[in-house]
Design an enzyme around this catalytic site. Structure first.
Site, PDB file in Angstrom:
ATOM      1  N   ASP A 140       0.861  -1.182   0.000  1.00 17.41           N
ATOM      2  CA  ASP A 140       0.000   0.000   0.000  1.00 17.41           C
ATOM      3  C   ASP A 140       0.897   1.232   0.000  1.00 17.41           C
ATOM      4  OD1 ASP A 140      -2.861   1.072   0.335  1.00 17.41           O
ATOM      5  OD2 ASP A 140      -1.776   2.147   1.892  1.00 17.41           O
ATOM      6  N   SER A 141       0.345   2.337  -0.461  1.00 17.48           N
ATOM      7  CA  SER A 141       1.118   3.580  -0.447  1.00 17.48           C
ATOM      8  C   SER A 141       1.393   4.048   0.979  1.00 17.48           C
ATOM      9  CB  SER A 141       0.369   4.673  -1.215  1.00 17.48           C
ATOM     10  OG  SER A 141      -0.902   4.899  -0.641  1.00 17.48           O
ATOM     11  N   TYR A 173      -0.733   8.571  -2.706  1.00 15.37           N
ATOM     12  CA  TYR A 173      -0.705   8.365  -4.155  1.00 15.37           C
ATOM     13  C   TYR A 173      -1.906   9.003  -4.859  1.00 15.37           C
ATOM     14  CZ  TYR A 173       2.963   4.699  -4.103  1.00 15.37           C
ATOM     15  OH  TYR A 173       4.143   4.003  -3.988  1.00 15.37           O
ATOM     16  N   CYS A 196      -4.277  -1.309  -2.311  1.00  6.71           N
ATOM     17  CA  CYS A 196      -4.348   0.142  -2.506  1.00  6.71           C
ATOM     18  C   CYS A 196      -5.207   0.375  -3.735  1.00  6.71           C
ATOM     19  CB  CYS A 196      -2.946   0.708  -2.707  1.00  6.71           C
ATOM     20  SG  CYS A 196      -2.877   2.459  -3.169  1.00  6.71           S
ATOM     21  N   GLU A 213      -5.010  10.019   8.810  1.00  8.72           N
ATOM     22  CA  GLU A 213      -3.585   9.849   9.097  1.00  8.72           C
ATOM     23  C   GLU A 213      -3.093  10.808  10.189  1.00  8.72           C
ATOM     24  OE1 GLU A 213      -1.036   9.561   5.732  1.00  8.72           O
ATOM     25  OE2 GLU A 213      -1.944   7.660   5.113  1.00  8.72           O
ATOM     26  N   CYS A 267     -11.387   3.093  -0.707  1.00 12.26           N
ATOM     27  CA  CYS A 267     -10.068   3.462  -0.214  1.00 12.26           C
ATOM     28  C   CYS A 267      -9.888   2.700   1.072  1.00 12.26           C
ATOM     29  CB  CYS A 267      -9.953   4.966   0.018  1.00 12.26           C
ATOM     30  SG  CYS A 267      -8.398   5.463   0.822  1.00 12.26           S
ATOM     31  N   HIS A 313      -8.246   3.288   3.605  1.00 11.41           N
ATOM     32  CA  HIS A 313      -8.251   4.117   4.817  1.00 11.41           C
ATOM     33  C   HIS A 313      -9.665   4.240   5.398  1.00 11.41           C
ATOM     34  CE1 HIS A 313      -4.274   5.509   3.593  1.00 11.41           C
ATOM     35  NE2 HIS A 313      -4.177   6.260   4.669  1.00 11.41           N
TER      36      HIS A 313
END
Length: 276
Positions: A10-11, A42, A73, A158, A192, A194
């Protein structure tokens, strides 16, 4: 590093939510998780940049002995997977495989909608690629796919601000924008990795009757099925139950934030791809 591990790329941190779902389904294998945090996110990069970054990391995992790599990702799956599968693997790595997260999700999306109206939340890059529209409509042309990019969600997550009061505005506004684009949406895909962390906020504002769909369990089941159908790959994999975490960023930061995504403490080491 453990030879013959399954690589999960994953990025950054999001792929850890997919990894978290894979472990209960396939606990016996060894895994290397690679987060390219030094070059994340990304989502807003061009196709060429995402392809180059993703290929760097996939080849690094191949060099560690991984014969199978999962692009956990959505941006990398949308912008780099097909080119790697078609142009790189046959010429340079004919015995290795790279899989993504978009196709497995598209294959089962019909099980979650009765209105045939599906919403998609994603990064700008994933939405712009229209990968979900393309893949879903290949299989289910009757399903209308409505997309909304959510550029503020990844930074909120994040920075561990996603469950605080300040995140409510960005949850509500993206949800309102998506639902305004079509009537009778009954399923929203979190495209996504996240976004599962923001589910508690989404559920607080989600109208009744709309399902939220995260990808972790879907990808885990798809990988399990893939290995059962490809014994030539499965028999090469090491069965040790080991988990290795590496990052191109700061390991201490990765360990702290990564534990939020993974659901338990992790310990990573710093690595560098040739292009870094």
């Amino acid at each position: 590093m453990r030879k013959n591990s399954i690589g999960i790329f994953d990025s950054g941190y999001g792929g850890l939510t997919v990894f978290k779902s894979i472990i209960p389904e396939l606990p016996a294998y060894d895994y290397i998780y690679f987060g390219d945090n030094a070059r994340a996110p990304y989502g807003d990069h061009s196709y060429e940049t995402v392809y180059r970054y993703t290929l760097d990391c996939v080849e690094w995992l191949f060099a560690q002995g991984c014969s199978l790599v999962i692009l956990a990702c959505n941006t990398a799956s949308a912008k780099a997977l097909r080119s790697i599968q078609q142009n790189i693997l046959p010429k340079k790595y004919p015995g290795k495989r790279v899989l993504g997260v978009i196709r497995p999700t598209a294959e089962v999306i019909n099980q979650y909608t009765t209105s045939n109206k599906v919403g998609v939340f994603g990064t700008r890059g994933t939405v712009k690629s229209a990968s979900y529209q393309i893949e879903i409509n290949k299989l289910y042309p009757e399903i209308e796919v409505v997309q909304q990019s959510c550029p503020m969600w990844v930074p909120l997550i994040e920075n561990n601000e996603h469950l605080n009061a300040g995140a409510d505005y960005f949850v509500k506004i993206y949800l309102e924008r998506l639902l305004a684009k079509a009537e009778n949406i009954d399923c929203i895909l979190l495209a996504c990795t996240h976004y599962p962390l923001i589910v508690p906020k989404l559920e607080a504002y989600l109208p009744e009757g709309i399902k939220l769909l995260s990808q972790g369990d879907i990808v885990a089941q798809s990988l399990k099925d893939y290995l059962s159908r490809h014994p030539e790959i499965e028999t090469e994999l090491r069965h040790g139950g080991g988990q290795t975490f590496v990052t191109t960023g700061d390991p201490e930061v990765f360990n702290t934030l990564g534990s939020l995504f993974f659901g338990s403490s992790i310990k990573s080491t710093a690595v560098s791809c040739p292009a870094l």
